[in-house]
Write an enzyme that holds these catalytic residues in place. Structure first.
Site, PDB file in Angstrom:
ATOM      1  CG  HIS A 245      -0.166  -0.016   2.520  1.00 22.04           C
ATOM      2  ND1 HIS A 245       0.413   1.103   3.081  1.00 22.04           N
ATOM      3  CD2 HIS A 245       0.127  -1.043   3.360  1.00 22.04           C
ATOM      4  CE1 HIS A 245       1.014   0.788   4.206  1.00 22.04           C
ATOM      5  NE2 HIS A 245       0.863  -0.513   4.407  1.00 22.04           N
ATOM      6  CD  GLU A 321       2.043  -5.836   8.438  1.00 18.36           C
ATOM      7  OE1 GLU A 321       2.194  -7.073   8.561  1.00 18.36           O
ATOM      8  OE2 GLU A 321       2.800  -5.107   7.771  1.00 18.36           O
TER       9      GLU A 321
END
Length: 441
Positions: A245, A321
């Site tokens: 990202h 994550e």
């Protein structure tokens, strides 16, 4: 040469916006009768005109090869296109400079032996059949459906063909062998490595959507082997293109930002990075599916790419994550000051979780591997963009390499960087790219 099989391939590609919604068309023709033997067409999402032209060439060559799978070196293909760029580059007379063209040219050069293919530029008016196929594919994509050979009227609109022998090479000296070598060398130059035999950074998916009127045959060439003696019949790999990202407010401060924290949005810098990544993938024209972590920064990055490619985004919880527990939002130095013993134990063992009930790297590896297996099974043979985070990407690379857990601390992964891993039918994997940030410069 006795037993020589000759066919003509006419190919075309188009983009409504350049870049914009794009598609290609290709037809294989019997030079003795002028009759079409096979057609292929596909809507490829948002791409440039040149990408679509190359995709059409690859589809046409692949269709010709599939028609005569046992012909080997006895197959002769004469390609006719109205793209001067593609014809001159594949003939070896023009250099391949644009980085987005290099993988496509290398893929086209690998479909058939260079000595089996000749190229001819023709005016657009003489390429109506392939042009109509490309437009049918773009119309189908606009309407949210796939192109179907049974509904095509491209052959009806094609002009009557006069069968002639392939013309002599046009322009300055150049030949298809030189073009193939130049395509591979250009790709190798972009990688900073030796020229590959037949693969690209992100392999172009096998041309032709379901319903394409192209006979199927076992792929006997063009699939990179996974060992010195492996047979090249494993089929196209599932290629996972791994996009980290874009930046958030926490990224430049190097703070722990996992799935147990505040779920920050992209910063202005991060949004710019996402847009540049989107432009890169639009020009590349290879991504077919997008899967994202559920966290906001990934969903925003994925949305930027999806908007450019005209694709939907699927969410997979396995791509989130690590949960860093009590360390969320802290810098490494702050964690060392507050939780020195816990940090030392965490660095020493993949089975140790962060302070406060976070996830260990072993736990993360287990769920990431499960997500990988789901995605590879679902999208076998396709190119899938995964928008995710540092730990999942490093874990996928580590597992592909068979590296130990401590390898996670020996990889650099920048915001909005691109990595890629190809997964083959025999269970082997090949790391293609790691931490590429060239699209951000």
């Amino acid at each position: 040469m006795s037993g020589v099989r000759q066919v003509v391939v006419e190919a075309d590609g188009g983009s409504r916006g350049n870049p914009g919604p794009a598609g290609y068309g290709a037809v294989v023709i019997d030079p003795a009768t002028g009759e079409p033997l096979a057609e292929a067409a596909e809507y490829i999402g948002v791409a440039t005109n040149n990408v679509a032209e190359y995709r059409g060439l690859i589809a046409g060559l692949t269709a010709a090869k599939a028609l005569f799978p046992d012909a080997g070196d006895a197959l002769r293909v004469h390609v006719r296109m109205d793209s001067k760029l593609v014809v001159e580059q594949m003939s070896g007379r023009w250099k391949i400079k644009h980085p987005d063209m290099k993988p496509l040219a290398a893929r086209a050069a690998a479909v058939l032996p260079p000595s089996s293919v000749t190229y001819e530029w023709i005016p657009r008016a003489q390429n109506k059949h392939a042009d109509r196929l490309a437009n049918e594919a773009m119309d189908a994509g606009r309407d949210g459906r796939q192109w179907e050979a049974s509904a095509s009227t491209a052959a009806l609109d094609a002009p009557a063909r006069t069968v002639t022998a392939p013309p002599p090479a046009q322009g300055p000296p150049g030949d298809q062998a030189a073009g193939a070598a130049r395509a591979r060398a250009a790709l190798a130059s972009a990688r900073g490595a030796a020229a590959p035999a037949d693969d690209a950074l992100f392999p172009v998916p096998e041309p032709g959507p379901p319903g394409a009127r192209v006979p199927t045959a076992p792929e006997r060439a063009g699939v990179p082997g996974t060992g010195w003696g492996s047979a090249p019949d494993l089929g196209a790999p599932a290629t996972l293109v791994l996009l980290r990202h874009g930046e958030t407010a926490l990224t430049p401060e190097k703070r722990f930002s996992g799935s147990g924290g505040t779920d920050p949005e992209l910063s202005a810098t991060g949004r710019g990075q996402a847009e540049r990544a989107a432009g890169h993938f639009a020009a590349l024209g290879a991504v077919q599916e997008i899967v994202s972590s559920p966290l906001r920064r990934c969903r925003e990055t994925a949305a930027a790419v999806a908007d450019r490619l005209g694709l939907d985004v699927r969410i997979d919880e396995g791509l989130r994550e690590t949960d860093f527990g009590a360390w969320e939002g802290l810098t490494f130095g702050e964690v060392r000051e507050r939780y020195a013993d816990d940090l030392t134990a965490w660095l020493a063992s993949p089975d140790t979780a962060p302070t406060g009930g976070g996830e260990s790297f072993a736990e993360v590896a287990e769920r990431v591997a499960a997500a990988r297996d789901r995605i590879v099974a679902r999208y076998a043979g396709r190119t899938v963009l995964l928008v995710t985070h540092v730990t999942p990407i490093k874990t996928l690379v580590r597992l592909a390499l068979g590296a130990p857990p401590e390898a996670l601390f020996r990889m650099e992964l920048s915001a909005a960087s691109i990595s890629a891993v190809a997964y083959y039918g025999d269970g082997n994997a090949s790391v293609r790219v790691l931490n590429d940030t060239s699209h951000l410069r």
